[in-house]
Design a protein around this motif. Structure first.
Motif, PDB file in Angstrom:
ATOM      1  N   TYR A   1     -19.196 -52.283 -27.059  1.00  0.00           N
ATOM      2  CA  TYR A   1     -18.565 -53.513 -27.527  1.00  0.00           C
ATOM      3  C   TYR A   1     -17.039 -53.493 -27.438  1.00  0.00           C
ATOM      4  O   TYR A   1     -16.395 -54.517 -27.659  1.00  0.00           O
ATOM      5  CB  TYR A   1     -18.962 -53.787 -28.979  1.00  0.00           C
ATOM      6  CG  TYR A   1     -20.429 -54.095 -29.165  1.00  0.00           C
ATOM      7  CD1 TYR A   1     -21.059 -55.066 -28.395  1.00  0.00           C
ATOM      8  CD2 TYR A   1     -21.189 -53.414 -30.109  1.00  0.00           C
ATOM      9  CE1 TYR A   1     -22.409 -55.343 -28.562  1.00  0.00           C
ATOM     10  CE2 TYR A   1     -22.530 -53.691 -30.289  1.00  0.00           C
ATOM     11  CZ  TYR A   1     -23.141 -54.657 -29.518  1.00  0.00           C
ATOM     12  OH  TYR A   1     -24.464 -54.939 -29.683  1.00  0.00           O
ATOM     13  N   PHE A   2     -16.458 -52.344 -27.097  1.00  0.00           N
ATOM     14  CA  PHE A   2     -15.013 -52.222 -27.214  1.00  0.00           C
ATOM     15  C   PHE A   2     -14.243 -52.776 -26.026  1.00  0.00           C
ATOM     16  O   PHE A   2     -13.238 -53.472 -26.207  1.00  0.00           O
ATOM     17  CB  PHE A   2     -14.638 -50.759 -27.505  1.00  0.00           C
ATOM     18  CG  PHE A   2     -14.850 -50.413 -28.950  1.00  0.00           C
ATOM     19  CD1 PHE A   2     -13.776 -50.239 -29.798  1.00  0.00           C
ATOM     20  CD2 PHE A   2     -16.129 -50.298 -29.482  1.00  0.00           C
ATOM     21  CE1 PHE A   2     -13.957 -49.946 -31.141  1.00  0.00           C
ATOM     22  CE2 PHE A   2     -16.328 -50.010 -30.827  1.00  0.00           C
ATOM     23  CZ  PHE A   2     -15.240 -49.832 -31.652  1.00  0.00           C
ATOM     24  N   GLU A   3     -14.687 -52.488 -24.824  1.00  0.00           N
ATOM     25  CA  GLU A   3     -13.983 -53.077 -23.670  1.00  0.00           C
ATOM     26  C   GLU A   3     -14.123 -54.597 -23.661  1.00  0.00           C
ATOM     27  O   GLU A   3     -13.131 -55.302 -23.423  1.00  0.00           O
ATOM     28  CB  GLU A   3     -14.467 -52.474 -22.352  1.00  0.00           C
ATOM     29  CG  GLU A   3     -13.615 -52.942 -21.179  1.00  0.00           C
ATOM     30  CD  GLU A   3     -13.866 -52.137 -19.916  1.00  0.00           C
ATOM     31  OE1 GLU A   3     -13.304 -52.517 -18.879  1.00  0.00           O
ATOM     32  OE2 GLU A   3     -14.604 -51.141 -19.967  1.00  0.00           O
ATOM     33  N   PRO A   4     -15.318 -55.154 -23.940  1.00  0.00           N
ATOM     34  CA  PRO A   4     -15.404 -56.611 -24.058  1.00  0.00           C
ATOM     35  C   PRO A   4     -14.505 -57.167 -25.161  1.00  0.00           C
ATOM     36  O   PRO A   4     -13.945 -58.257 -25.018  1.00  0.00           O
ATOM     37  CB  PRO A   4     -16.882 -56.859 -24.378  1.00  0.00           C
ATOM     38  CG  PRO A   4     -17.586 -55.701 -23.768  1.00  0.00           C
ATOM     39  CD  PRO A   4     -16.663 -54.531 -23.970  1.00  0.00           C
ATOM     40  N   ALA A   5     -14.336 -56.403 -26.251  1.00  0.00           N
ATOM     41  CA  ALA A   5     -13.414 -56.835 -27.306  1.00  0.00           C
ATOM     42  C   ALA A   5     -11.987 -56.873 -26.782  1.00  0.00           C
ATOM     43  O   ALA A   5     -11.240 -57.828 -27.030  1.00  0.00           O
ATOM     44  CB  ALA A   5     -13.516 -55.899 -28.517  1.00  0.00           C
ATOM     45  N   LYS A   6     -11.608 -55.870 -26.038  1.00  0.00           N
ATOM     46  CA  LYS A   6     -10.269 -55.828 -25.448  1.00  0.00           C
ATOM     47  C   LYS A   6     -10.032 -57.046 -24.554  1.00  0.00           C
ATOM     48  O   LYS A   6      -8.941 -57.643 -24.546  1.00  0.00           O
ATOM     49  CB  LYS A   6     -10.101 -54.535 -24.647  1.00  0.00           C
ATOM     50  CG  LYS A   6      -8.799 -54.438 -23.849  1.00  0.00           C
ATOM     51  CD  LYS A   6      -7.589 -54.330 -24.748  1.00  0.00           C
ATOM     52  CE  LYS A   6      -6.328 -54.114 -23.929  1.00  0.00           C
ATOM     53  NZ  LYS A   6      -5.122 -54.015 -24.798  1.00  0.00           N
TER      54      LYS A   6
ATOM     55  N   ASP B   1      -5.840 -58.161 -30.935  1.00  0.00           N
ATOM     56  CA  ASP B   1      -4.864 -57.099 -31.179  1.00  0.00           C
ATOM     57  C   ASP B   1      -5.524 -55.844 -31.727  1.00  0.00           C
ATOM     58  O   ASP B   1      -5.146 -54.724 -31.382  1.00  0.00           O
ATOM     59  CB  ASP B   1      -3.814 -57.579 -32.191  1.00  0.00           C
ATOM     60  CG  ASP B   1      -3.106 -58.832 -31.731  1.00  0.00           C
ATOM     61  OD1 ASP B   1      -2.316 -58.738 -30.783  1.00  0.00           O
ATOM     62  OD2 ASP B   1      -3.346 -59.911 -32.316  1.00  0.00           O
ATOM     63  N   ARG B   2      -6.509 -56.062 -32.618  1.00  0.00           N
ATOM     64  CA  ARG B   2      -7.161 -54.945 -33.290  1.00  0.00           C
ATOM     65  C   ARG B   2      -8.656 -55.178 -33.381  1.00  0.00           C
ATOM     66  O   ARG B   2      -9.148 -56.290 -33.152  1.00  0.00           O
ATOM     67  CB  ARG B   2      -6.616 -54.776 -34.722  1.00  0.00           C
ATOM     68  CG  ARG B   2      -5.150 -54.409 -34.807  1.00  0.00           C
ATOM     69  CD  ARG B   2      -4.750 -54.139 -36.261  1.00  0.00           C
ATOM     70  NE  ARG B   2      -3.319 -53.861 -36.393  1.00  0.00           N
ATOM     71  CZ  ARG B   2      -2.727 -53.551 -37.544  1.00  0.00           C
ATOM     72  NH1 ARG B   2      -3.449 -53.482 -38.658  1.00  0.00           N
ATOM     73  NH2 ARG B   2      -1.427 -53.309 -37.574  1.00  0.00           N
ATOM     74  N   VAL B   3      -9.364 -54.110 -33.716  1.00  0.00           N
ATOM     75  CA  VAL B   3     -10.764 -54.220 -34.121  1.00  0.00           C
ATOM     76  C   VAL B   3     -10.880 -53.579 -35.501  1.00  0.00           C
ATOM     77  O   VAL B   3     -10.118 -52.672 -35.851  1.00  0.00           O
ATOM     78  CB  VAL B   3     -11.726 -53.542 -33.121  1.00  0.00           C
ATOM     79  CG1 VAL B   3     -11.771 -54.310 -31.814  1.00  0.00           C
ATOM     80  CG2 VAL B   3     -11.342 -52.079 -32.885  1.00  0.00           C
ATOM     81  N   GLU B   4     -11.826 -54.080 -36.290  1.00  0.00           N
ATOM     82  CA  GLU B   4     -12.104 -53.474 -37.593  1.00  0.00           C
ATOM     83  C   GLU B   4     -13.486 -52.850 -37.557  1.00  0.00           C
ATOM     84  O   GLU B   4     -14.487 -53.538 -37.330  1.00  0.00           O
ATOM     85  CB  GLU B   4     -12.033 -54.499 -38.726  1.00  0.00           C
ATOM     86  CG  GLU B   4     -12.364 -53.886 -40.074  1.00  0.00           C
ATOM     87  CD  GLU B   4     -12.190 -54.824 -41.256  1.00  0.00           C
ATOM     88  OE1 GLU B   4     -12.844 -54.602 -42.292  1.00  0.00           O
ATOM     89  OE2 GLU B   4     -11.393 -55.778 -41.142  1.00  0.00           O
TER      90      GLU B   4
END
Length: 238
Positions: free
Chosen positions: A138-143, A148-151
């Motif tokens: 889920y992190f690259e799609p979030a980027k 700016d951030r993820v929680e």
């Protein structure tokens, strides 16, 4: 240093139980700041069972630390952010009837929607954080949404901490490094308390912020609010 943002939803729950203004949510927020909190978090929900939308408007006028508003980005939430312009908006995939947050975003399925929302929020001048599960996919799609951030959603960590803390934190450490490599700021929240907070911080020393409400307010019943905030601050300094 990892900042401590105090979620004051439970203060509003107590106030709403009697229908008057005791405890005073605004005063408590200011006291939290005076006692050492480095941010104030609220999560208004559609039924306003705790924090009301007007509370967020009123708090924005007086909070001098970082003001963080969490919620599902429906039309009312977005209008609130446009009006208040908090330091941070944390996007949470809560359905309207959720008792509390219970999962992070599927940033693959919702990437297009989140990208539009993030762009609008950043145009307002508000930093954006996306609530996310500790799964690397889920992190690259979030980027790619522009956030700016993820929680990190830490309820699974907290639930398994006493059984095997090394196993409980393993996936969080792994995705924390993924976030860092992608250039995403890293927050954490949900069910963090005086037992499990220090270990999480030790394993992920570059955490930028933790948002803590329920456990902190419960502890304050025994230790007092000022002392409790300092106790939580010390967990982040170990």
């Amino acid at each position: 240093m990892t900042k401590l943002s105090v979620n004051i939803n439970k203060i509003a729950t107590l106030r709403n139980a009697r229908g008057a203004n005791n405890p005073d949510v605004i005063k408590v927020a200011l006291d939290c700041e005076r006692f050492g909190a480095e941010g104030i978090t609220v999560h208004p929900r559609p039924d306003e069972r705790h924090i009301r939308y007007q509370d967020a408007v009123d708090l924005a006028k007086v909070v001098t630390t970082e003001f963080n508003i969490e919620g599902y980005p429906d039309q009312r939430f977005m209008q609130l952010i446009r009006e208040v312009k908090p330091a941070q908006a944390t996007l949470v995939p809560d359905p309207p009837n959720a008792i509390t947050s219970n999962t992070g975003w599927d940033t693959i399925a919702h990437q297009s929607m989140l990208k539009d929302i993030v762009a609008e929020l950043k145009e307002i001048g508000t930093r954006v954080s996306i609530f996310i599960n500790p799964e690397a996919k889920y992190f690259e799609p979030a980027k790619l949404t522009g956030t700016d951030r993820v929680e990190l959603y830490t309820e699974p960590y907290a639930s398994n901490y006493h059984q095997d803390r090394e196993k409980a934190v393993k996936s969080y450490v792994e995705v924390a490094h993924v976030a860092r490599e992608l250039g995403l700021g890293l927050n954490a929240g949900h069910d963090l308390d005086l037992h499990n907070l220090a270990y999480l911080k030790q394993q992920i020393p570059f955490l930028e912020e933790v948002s803590i409400g329920h456990a902190l307010i419960c502890d304050a019943l025994y230790y007092g609010l000022e002392n409790t905030i300092q106790m939580y601050r010390r967990q982040l300094e170990i």
